[in-house]
Design a protein around this motif. Structure first.
Motif, mmCIF file in Angstrom:
data_model
loop_
_atom_site.group_PDB
_atom_site.id
_atom_site.type_symbol
_atom_site.label_atom_id
_atom_site.label_comp_id
_atom_site.label_asym_id
_atom_site.label_seq_id
_atom_site.Cartn_x
_atom_site.Cartn_y
_atom_site.Cartn_z
ATOM 1 N N ILE A 13 0.773 -1.282 0.069
ATOM 2 C CA ILE A 13 0.030 0.071 0.088
ATOM 3 C C ILE A 13 0.864 1.253 0.034
ATOM 4 C CG2 ILE A 13 -1.807 1.248 1.299
ATOM 5 C CD1 ILE A 13 -2.981 -1.316 2.075
ATOM 6 N N PHE A 14 0.726 2.046 -1.139
ATOM 7 C CA PHE A 14 1.510 3.366 -1.103
ATOM 8 C C PHE A 14 0.701 4.422 -0.622
ATOM 9 C CE2 PHE A 14 3.613 0.724 -4.782
ATOM 10 C CZ PHE A 14 4.882 0.892 -4.623
ATOM 11 N N GLY A 15 1.265 5.380 -0.087
ATOM 12 C CA GLY A 15 0.599 6.607 -0.011
ATOM 13 C C GLY A 15 -0.074 6.921 1.378
ATOM 14 N N ALA A 16 0.172 6.394 2.353
ATOM 15 C CA ALA A 16 -0.395 6.801 3.541
ATOM 16 C C ALA A 16 0.403 7.863 4.495
ATOM 17 C CB ALA A 16 -0.645 5.637 4.420
ATOM 18 N N LEU A 17 -0.035 9.023 4.348
ATOM 19 C CA LEU A 17 0.610 10.250 4.884
ATOM 20 C C LEU A 17 0.315 10.506 6.327
ATOM 21 C CD1 LEU A 17 2.775 12.569 4.286
ATOM 22 C CD2 LEU A 17 0.774 13.887 3.640
ATOM 23 N N ASP A 18 -1.134 10.543 6.490
ATOM 24 C CA ASP A 18 -1.873 10.903 7.851
ATOM 25 C C ASP A 18 -3.337 10.271 7.872
ATOM 26 O OD1 ASP A 18 -3.597 12.442 6.542
ATOM 27 O OD2 ASP A 18 -2.366 14.426 6.919
ATOM 28 N N GLU A 19 -3.742 10.252 9.103
ATOM 29 C CA GLU A 19 -5.205 9.685 9.215
ATOM 30 C C GLU A 19 -6.118 10.177 8.200
ATOM 31 O OE1 GLU A 19 -3.722 11.179 11.445
ATOM 32 O OE2 GLU A 19 -5.050 12.740 11.975
ATOM 33 N N ASN A 20 -6.066 11.142 7.436
ATOM 34 C CA ASN A 20 -6.825 11.292 6.224
ATOM 35 C C ASN A 20 -6.806 10.915 4.837
ATOM 36 O OD1 ASN A 20 -8.289 13.308 8.240
ATOM 37 N ND2 ASN A 20 -6.651 14.781 7.613
ATOM 38 N N PRO A 43 10.558 8.970 1.001
ATOM 39 C CA PRO A 43 11.387 9.191 2.395
ATOM 40 C C PRO A 43 10.938 10.366 3.057
ATOM 41 C CG PRO A 43 12.794 8.618 0.523
ATOM 42 C CD PRO A 43 11.397 8.503 -0.179
ATOM 43 N N ILE A 44 10.731 11.585 2.466
ATOM 44 C CA ILE A 44 10.456 12.810 2.992
ATOM 45 C C ILE A 44 8.908 12.739 3.817
ATOM 46 C CG2 ILE A 44 9.482 13.752 0.901
ATOM 47 C CD1 ILE A 44 10.769 16.402 2.476
ATOM 48 N N ALA A 45 7.963 12.001 3.083
ATOM 49 C CA ALA A 45 6.665 11.760 3.859
ATOM 50 C C ALA A 45 6.745 10.772 5.067
ATOM 51 C CB ALA A 45 5.857 11.078 2.804
ATOM 52 N N LEU A 46 7.930 9.832 5.098
ATOM 53 C CA LEU A 46 8.003 9.183 6.290
ATOM 54 C C LEU A 46 8.612 10.100 7.641
ATOM 55 C CD1 LEU A 46 9.686 6.176 4.698
ATOM 56 C CD2 LEU A 46 7.477 6.449 5.210
ATOM 57 N N ARG A 47 9.323 11.233 7.108
ATOM 58 C CA ARG A 47 9.786 12.112 8.228
ATOM 59 C C ARG A 47 8.670 12.955 8.765
ATOM 60 N NH1 ARG A 47 14.454 12.156 5.055
ATOM 61 N NH2 ARG A 47 13.856 14.356 4.135
ATOM 62 N N LEU A 48 7.771 13.392 7.663
ATOM 63 C CA LEU A 48 6.823 14.526 7.990
ATOM 64 C C LEU A 48 5.484 13.618 8.273
ATOM 65 C CD1 LEU A 48 7.319 16.834 5.062
ATOM 66 C CD2 LEU A 48 8.437 16.964 7.195
ATOM 67 N N GLY A 49 5.321 12.542 8.061
ATOM 68 C CA GLY A 49 3.824 12.056 8.304
ATOM 69 C C GLY A 49 3.831 11.029 9.462
ATOM 70 N N LYS A 50 2.942 10.219 9.516
ATOM 71 C CA LYS A 50 2.499 9.492 10.642
ATOM 72 C C LYS A 50 2.342 7.996 10.386
ATOM 73 C CE LYS A 50 -0.773 12.908 12.773
ATOM 74 N NZ LYS A 50 -2.124 12.794 12.977
ATOM 75 N N ILE A 51 3.179 7.664 9.362
ATOM 76 C CA ILE A 51 2.886 6.289 8.663
ATOM 77 C C ILE A 51 3.282 5.118 10.026
ATOM 78 C CG2 ILE A 51 5.207 6.042 7.758
ATOM 79 C CD1 ILE A 51 3.741 4.968 5.497
ATOM 80 N N ASN A 52 4.160 5.533 10.971
ATOM 81 C CA ASN A 52 4.525 4.616 11.712
ATOM 82 C C ASN A 52 3.695 4.178 12.670
ATOM 83 O OD1 ASN A 52 7.040 3.864 10.949
ATOM 84 N ND2 ASN A 52 8.099 5.931 11.989
ATOM 85 N N GLU A 53 2.583 5.135 13.027
ATOM 86 C CA GLU A 53 1.508 5.000 13.971
ATOM 87 C C GLU A 53 0.408 3.846 13.202
ATOM 88 O OE1 GLU A 53 -1.485 8.295 14.859
ATOM 89 O OE2 GLU A 53 0.305 9.359 15.498
ATOM 90 N N LEU A 54 0.451 4.069 12.058
ATOM 91 C CA LEU A 54 -0.525 3.091 11.165
ATOM 92 C C LEU A 54 0.138 1.837 11.171
ATOM 93 C CD1 LEU A 54 -2.758 2.714 9.144
ATOM 94 C CD2 LEU A 54 -1.385 3.403 7.360
ATOM 95 N N ALA A 55 1.572 1.747 11.033
ATOM 96 C CA ALA A 55 2.444 0.699 10.838
ATOM 97 C C ALA A 55 2.024 -0.247 12.012
ATOM 98 C CB ALA A 55 3.828 0.920 10.661
ATOM 99 N N SER A 56 2.249 0.481 13.335
ATOM 100 C CA SER A 56 1.983 -0.418 14.677
ATOM 101 C C SER A 56 0.497 -0.920 14.656
ATOM 102 C CB SER A 56 2.565 0.426 15.700
ATOM 103 O OG SER A 56 1.765 1.547 16.020
#
Ligand SMILES: NC(=O)c1ccc[n+]([C@@H]2O[C@H](COP(=O)([O-])OP(=O)(O)OC[C@H]3O[C@@H](n4cnc5c(N)ncnc54)[C@H](O)[C@@H]3O)[C@@H](O)[C@H]2O)c1
Length: 271
Positions: A13-20, A43-56
């Motif tokens: 799944i590509f493109g999850a930046l934040d919960e919206n 890579p830049i979106a991984l730094r700015l976004g919240k993808i790790n929250e979703l990953a967990s």
């Protein structure tokens, strides 16, 4: 509580930046339907976004990839197959960006370097994803690949500028690669043309609130939400849509088939 529609299926799944993000909602639904997947973003979106929250929440691994880089995509597919324990059944391309829109350029004042970037990020990347998958023989038979589009591919929306061409190309790539992948591996390729949706990419378009409200009035069912879009994507990944390919599927509450609606007539005549 799901229906196990995606039990035993593996994906990217590509493109999850934040919960919206539409991709964020999709990841949660795919998890609920028993699918397993890796998450990817630039890579830049991984730094700015919240993808790790979703990953967990999804117990998914995050693998960075700039979708315009063939090398990044090859690493992503190889690592995903390793991590997930087998070849890929579904891919969501939920990627879009226009530097010209971000910097407020009008259609008569395009920066052409940025224009090419818009096309590379928002359309050509879809081809690159599929060509990488083909070269690595990364897809399982009867797999499903979906990208997200917008009706500006067919109709003019003044502030959508170069993204309109990117979406037209994206839909064309789905037809051409869909024909090829069907013969190679019975893999289907489709685009879903989604209603205006309040996300980082959506709200970046000037006048977004106006065309969101207009589309709401022009759609007998109202605008399709990102949750509804995620449900549709799950169906497209499931075995219930095996014979649907090379299509641009309208997911818009009826907007694209409406000439005018009573709601709009009433509003314009102040009744
Ligand atoms: N929001 C809307 O109104 C709407 C309507 C129709 C279609 N869409 C499409 O839906 C898709 C998802 O957008 P969204 O609305 O969820 O917004 P979003 O901003 O949450 O998602 C866009 C994603 O693209 C990613 N991205 C940008 N450049 C990238 C690159 N080089 N490599 C990899 N990823 C990159 C961003 O990091 C982000 O995660 C896009 O294709 C968008 O055009 C959106």
């Amino acid at each position: 509580m799901g229906f196990n529609l995606l039990k035993g299926k593996r994906g990217i799944i590509f493109g999850a930046l934040d919960e919206n993000s539409i991709a964020w909602k999709t990841a949660l639904k795919v998890r609920d339907e028993g699918g397993i997947f890796t998450l990817s973003n630039a890579p830049i979106a991984l730094r700015l976004g919240k993808i790790n929250e979703l990953a967990s929440q999804c117990k998914a691994e995050v693998i960075p990839a700039d979708a315009t880089s063939e090398a990044d995509l090859a690493t992503l597919f190889t690592k995903s197959i390793e991590t997930l324990g087998g070849k890929i059944d579904f891919v969501l391309h939920s990627i879009g960006q226009s530097p010209n829109i971000r910097k407020g350029r009008s259609y008569g004042d395009m920066n052409y370097e940025w224009y090419l970037k818009t096309i590379d990020i928002s359309a050509l990347s879809f081809h690159k994803v599929m060509q990488t998958a083909e070269k690595l023989d990364a897809m399982n038979e009867w797999g499903s690949i979906v990208a997200l589009s917008y009706i500006a591919a067919q109709r003019n929306y003044p502030d959508y500028t170069d993204m309109a061409q990117a979406k037209a190309m994206l839909e064309s790539i789905a037809r051409s690669y869909g024909a090829r992948f069907a013969k190679l591996k019975k893999v289907r390729v489709n685009t879903i043309s989604q209603s205006p949706t309040r996300t980082t990419a959506g709200a970046g378009i000037a006048g977004f609130d106006v065309f969101f409200d207009f589309a709401q009035m022009m759609s007998p069912l109202g605008n399709a939400s990102s949750e509804a879009c995620a449900n549709y994507i799950v169906v497209m990944f499931s075995d219930f849509t095996r014979m649907v390919t090379m299509q641009n599927l309208m997911h818009d509450g009826g907007f694209s088939s409406s000439g005018i609606t009573q709601e709009l007539i009433d509003r314009l005549t102040n009744r």
